[in-house]
Each structure stands twice: as C-alpha cells, then as structure tokens.
Design a protein around this motif. Structure first.
Motif, PDB file in Angstrom:
ATOM      1  N   GLN A 132      26.075 -67.439  34.974  1.00 56.32           N
ATOM      2  CA  GLN A 132      24.859 -67.634  34.441  1.00 56.32           C
ATOM      3  C   GLN A 132      24.427 -66.485  33.520  1.00 56.32           C
ATOM      4  N   VAL A 133      23.658 -66.846  32.485  1.00 53.26           N
ATOM      5  CA  VAL A 133      23.175 -65.790  31.478  1.00 53.26           C
ATOM      6  C   VAL A 133      21.579 -66.077  31.374  1.00 53.26           C
ATOM      7  N   GLY A 134      20.768 -65.010  31.324  1.00 59.57           N
ATOM      8  CA  GLY A 134      19.583 -64.877  30.915  1.00 59.57           C
ATOM      9  C   GLY A 134      19.245 -64.545  29.592  1.00 59.57           C
ATOM     10  N   GLN A 135      18.190 -65.260  29.244  1.00 57.62           N
ATOM     11  CA  GLN A 135      17.843 -64.923  27.883  1.00 57.62           C
ATOM     12  C   GLN A 135      16.237 -64.587  27.751  1.00 57.62           C
ATOM     13  N   VAL A 136      15.872 -63.977  26.890  1.00 57.22           N
ATOM     14  CA  VAL A 136      14.489 -63.526  26.490  1.00 57.22           C
ATOM     15  C   VAL A 136      14.347 -63.727  25.010  1.00 57.22           C
ATOM     16  N   ASN A 137      13.346 -64.816  24.544  1.00 57.50           N
ATOM     17  CA  ASN A 137      13.098 -65.069  23.216  1.00 57.50           C
ATOM     18  C   ASN A 137      14.604 -65.134  22.601  1.00 57.50           C
ATOM     19  N   GLY A 138      15.485 -65.762  23.123  1.00 60.68           N
ATOM     20  CA  GLY A 138      16.861 -65.835  22.696  1.00 60.68           C
ATOM     21  C   GLY A 138      17.845 -64.805  22.650  1.00 60.68           C
ATOM     22  N   ARG A 139      17.362 -63.618  23.111  1.00 62.04           N
ATOM     23  CA  ARG A 139      18.118 -62.380  23.351  1.00 62.04           C
ATOM     24  C   ARG A 139      18.999 -62.485  24.685  1.00 62.04           C
ATOM     25  N   VAL A 140      20.336 -62.391  24.684  1.00 66.09           N
ATOM     26  CA  VAL A 140      21.100 -62.523  26.171  1.00 66.09           C
ATOM     27  C   VAL A 140      20.762 -61.352  26.859  1.00 66.09           C
ATOM     28  N   PHE A 141      20.434 -61.572  28.322  1.00 62.87           N
ATOM     29  CA  PHE A 141      20.787 -60.372  29.196  1.00 62.87           C
ATOM     30  C   PHE A 141      21.513 -60.739  30.390  1.00 62.87           C
ATOM     31  N   LEU A 142      22.449 -60.043  30.746  1.00 68.55           N
ATOM     32  CA  LEU A 142      23.450 -60.273  32.046  1.00 68.55           C
ATOM     33  C   LEU A 142      23.088 -59.513  33.147  1.00 68.55           C
ATOM     34  N   VAL A 143      22.377 -58.612  33.133  1.00 68.35           N
ATOM     35  CA  VAL A 143      21.904 -57.567  34.342  1.00 68.35           C
ATOM     36  C   VAL A 143      20.415 -57.762  34.172  1.00 68.35           C
ATOM     37  N   ASN A 144      19.681 -57.352  33.261  1.00 68.90           N
ATOM     38  CA  ASN A 144      18.033 -57.439  33.696  1.00 68.90           C
ATOM     39  C   ASN A 144      17.509 -57.267  32.187  1.00 68.90           C
ATOM     40  N   ALA A 145      16.269 -57.768  32.035  1.00 65.92           N
ATOM     41  CA  ALA A 145      15.401 -57.390  31.086  1.00 65.92           C
ATOM     42  C   ALA A 145      13.905 -56.973  31.537  1.00 65.92           C
ATOM     43  N   SER A 146      13.274 -56.139  30.844  1.00 62.73           N
ATOM     44  CA  SER A 146      12.240 -55.571  31.315  1.00 62.73           C
ATOM     45  C   SER A 146      11.364 -55.113  30.170  1.00 62.73           C
ATOM     46  N   VAL A 147       9.923 -54.876  30.576  1.00 65.80           N
ATOM     47  CA  VAL A 147       8.818 -54.527  29.710  1.00 65.80           C
ATOM     48  C   VAL A 147       7.824 -53.265  30.586  1.00 65.80           C
ATOM     49  N   GLY A 148       7.534 -52.692  29.879  1.00 65.25           N
ATOM     50  CA  GLY A 148       6.651 -51.544  30.589  1.00 65.25           C
ATOM     51  C   GLY A 148       7.207 -50.254  31.039  1.00 65.25           C
ATOM     52  N   LEU A 149       6.982 -49.684  32.236  1.00 69.03           N
ATOM     53  CA  LEU A 149       7.419 -48.788  32.563  1.00 69.03           C
ATOM     54  C   LEU A 149       9.027 -48.396  32.780  1.00 69.03           C
ATOM     55  N   TYR A 150       9.749 -49.648  33.302  1.00 63.48           N
ATOM     56  CA  TYR A 150      11.040 -49.639  33.298  1.00 63.48           C
ATOM     57  C   TYR A 150      11.711 -49.560  32.012  1.00 63.48           C
ATOM     58  N   ALA A 151      11.201 -50.408  31.091  1.00 59.68           N
ATOM     59  CA  ALA A 151      11.739 -50.012  29.724  1.00 59.68           C
ATOM     60  C   ALA A 151      11.314 -48.593  29.258  1.00 59.68           C
ATOM     61  N   GLN A 152      10.327 -48.160  29.267  1.00 63.96           N
ATOM     62  CA  GLN A 152      10.080 -46.968  28.990  1.00 63.96           C
ATOM     63  C   GLN A 152      11.070 -45.781  29.515  1.00 63.96           C
ATOM     64  N   SER A 153      11.418 -45.926  30.777  1.00 63.19           N
ATOM     65  CA  SER A 153      12.405 -45.125  31.427  1.00 63.19           C
ATOM     66  C   SER A 153      13.702 -45.122  30.793  1.00 63.19           C
TER      67      SER A 153
END
Length: 327
Positions: A132-153
C-alpha cells in the motif's frame, strides 16, 4: 505498455543516496556490483550526491527500467526511498529497497534487513508483492505524512543533525526541544466520506506504516494491514502534557492517552477554517513540502510492487506480541 512482472534475472537499476545516514555510503555501489556479479545479474548505478538531484535521477532510473524490463532499487533512508517510490508508482516496474537510513521504517515493516549484504540477498532472490502507498495531494508517503507540530519537529531535526549527526537520540532530543519552544494549534475542518468535524489540534499525523503504529501503541496497525490509513490528532494540551505523550509513545502506550484521537480511513480531506493560511508545510516520510490547502490524504489507486520476504516481518510479530501482552 507496462513492463512485465520482474524476472529473477531482471537488471537492477540502483538509485543510491551518498548523503544518507549510514557512514558506509561509499560501500553501496561496490556491494551491489559484487552481489550481482556473483549471480550473473546485470546492474546499473545511479548515484545521487545532492538532495535536489533525486527526482531527476529517479526518473532516469525508472525510464531505463521500463526500457530493459528491470527493477528500480532505492538505497538510502526513508526520504530517499520515498523519492524513488514517487517516480516508480504507476510505472509498472518492480521496486526494491536497500535501507541505509537512521530509522528505516519502510524496510523494517516489510521484513527487509537493514544489513546491506542481507538486504541484497532479499533483492536478488525474493518475489515482488503489492504494498500500500499513501498520498497527500498526489505526493507519495510510505511511512507517514503530517502537519503542525510533528512536521515542525522534523524541520528542527535537520538543524540538529547538521550539528550533532544522525542518530535516534539526536532525533529525540530535537523533538523535546521543539515541544519546549512552544507551538500554535491548527484550526482545521476534517471530512471523511460519512462525516465531517472541526478540530483544534497541535498536529495531524497520518500513518501508513503498521510497525510505527504498533511501536507507539496505537491500534490502527490492523487498519493499515487491511488497506486503510491511520489518522491521529492530539487535543489542545500544554508543553508538559505533550512531553508526557512523547514518553507514552516511547513506551508504546499512546492508546491509553485521553488526549489522543485516532481513526482509520481511505480518504480524508483537511482544510483550514476561515482566516487561516492557505499554504502549509507538510512532512512526507521526513521530507518537507509547502502545499496549498485543502489537503487530501488517501490510499493510492495502485500499489507498489515491492521485492520483500514472504509473510509478516519478524519485527512486526514482536510488536504485536508486546501489544497483546500489555492488553
């Protein structure tokens, strides 16, 4: 026309990142050539010396694989593997991984060894299976995608890596520092096919890696195994509560925390509430990209054909056993 399924003697087109986390980065090319020579298999090397080169080098490797019926291989950390997978997805080519990063979540969840020689044996002798592959706005993620504090870290972590090197301890210390600096909550609207709601949260995390979910103690690992993604939001809390949640995650106990909201889905649309910023930094497998709202997280229509050992990875079995023992 899409390439045929990978043959056991199919050439290997290896994209390797010479700036990934391992200190043996110059050993990848010779090791691949020696292993292929030992079994009479052709290979071609596509080195990446700077991060900005990765998309074009990966595209070249995929085009070559289409031409010769080969397997595209990513050698590097989760960010490198993500970049190559972005080029491979939809091409019909089989995909292989030689993990050389710090965390290697994608490889580990699929039972691919982190030792180079062992990973090469998997690559040379195992079959490709759909993953399985995840996508956010067409961009692939294999492990995770995030916004907010996790992305800032993750953004803050890059500065720490440059100063102190790449290690899990450096990553943890950087995360603690990000929390102590303070944060602003996101004001979002979230829409699933059957419901919508408004949320105020310091971070939205979407997981596509069952091992990572199991290690922090969240039950959505099973959802990922059955074709969905795992959504995690935190309720608005203070710095010390966030540190306590970080500690719970380290001990695999996040499911017991009242401050954590988790759910499974196949597609999720997220937007900012009125007056919010229209562009936002999104982290996908550790790489940051500015994206325009709304964000659509979804399971990709086609899977990757990953060369991996059969059955459940040993590390997954251990994580499941630990979860059951603590239940």
């Amino acid at each position: 026309m899409a390439p045929e399924p990978a043959r056991r003697n199919a050439p290997l087109l290896v994209v390797f990142n010479r700036s990934s986390g391992r200190g043996d980065r110059d050993a990848v090319g010779p090791a691949v050539e020696a292993a292929c020579r030992a079994v009479g298999r052709a290979c071609e090397l596509f080195p990446v010396t700077q991060g900005g080169q990765l998309p074009e080098v990966a595209r070249q490797a995929v085009q070559r694989a289409v031409d010769v019926g080969g397997v595209v291989v990513a050698a590097g950390g989760d960010g490198t593997i993500n970049g190559v997978a972005q080029a491979v997805l939809g091409s019909g080519c089989a995909f292989g991984v030689l993990p050389r990063g710090t965390f290697n979540y994608f490889a580990r969840t699929h039972g691919i060894p982190t030792e180079l020689d062992d990973a090469l044996q998997v690559l040379l002798h195992e079959e490709a299976v759909p993953v399985q592959v995840g996508q956010v706005n067409g961009r692939v993620f294999l492990v995770n995608a995030s916004v907010g504090l996790y992305a800032q870290s993750l953004e803050d972590r890059e500065g720490w890596k440059q100063q102190f090197g790449r290690s899990r301890l450096v990553a943890l210390a950087s995360g603690v520092r990000t929390i102590l600096r303070g944060h602003r909550s996101l004001r979002l609207t979230a829409e699933l096919p059957d419901r919508s709601w408004m949320a105020r949260t310091p971070t939205l995390f979407v997981g596509n890696n069952a091992l990572q979910m199991e290690q922090v103690g969240l039950p959505q690992a099973q959802a990922i195994d059955t074709g969905r993604l795992a959504g995690v939001m935190l309720k608005p809390v203070g710095r010390w509560s966030l540190l306590a949640l970080l500690a719970r995650g380290a001990f695999g106990q996040l499911s017991e925390a009242d401050e954590v909201v988790h759910f499974a889905f196949r597609s999720l649309t997220v937007n900012v509430r009125a007056g919010g910023a229209r562009r936002i930094k999104v982290a996908t497998d550790g790489e940051l990209t500015a994206m325009t709202m709304p964000l659509r997280f979804e399971v990709a229509a086609s899977p990757l054909r990953l060369i991996r050992p059969p059955g459940l990875a040993p590390e997954r079995r251990e994580a499941q056993a630990a979860t059951e023992a603590g239940a």
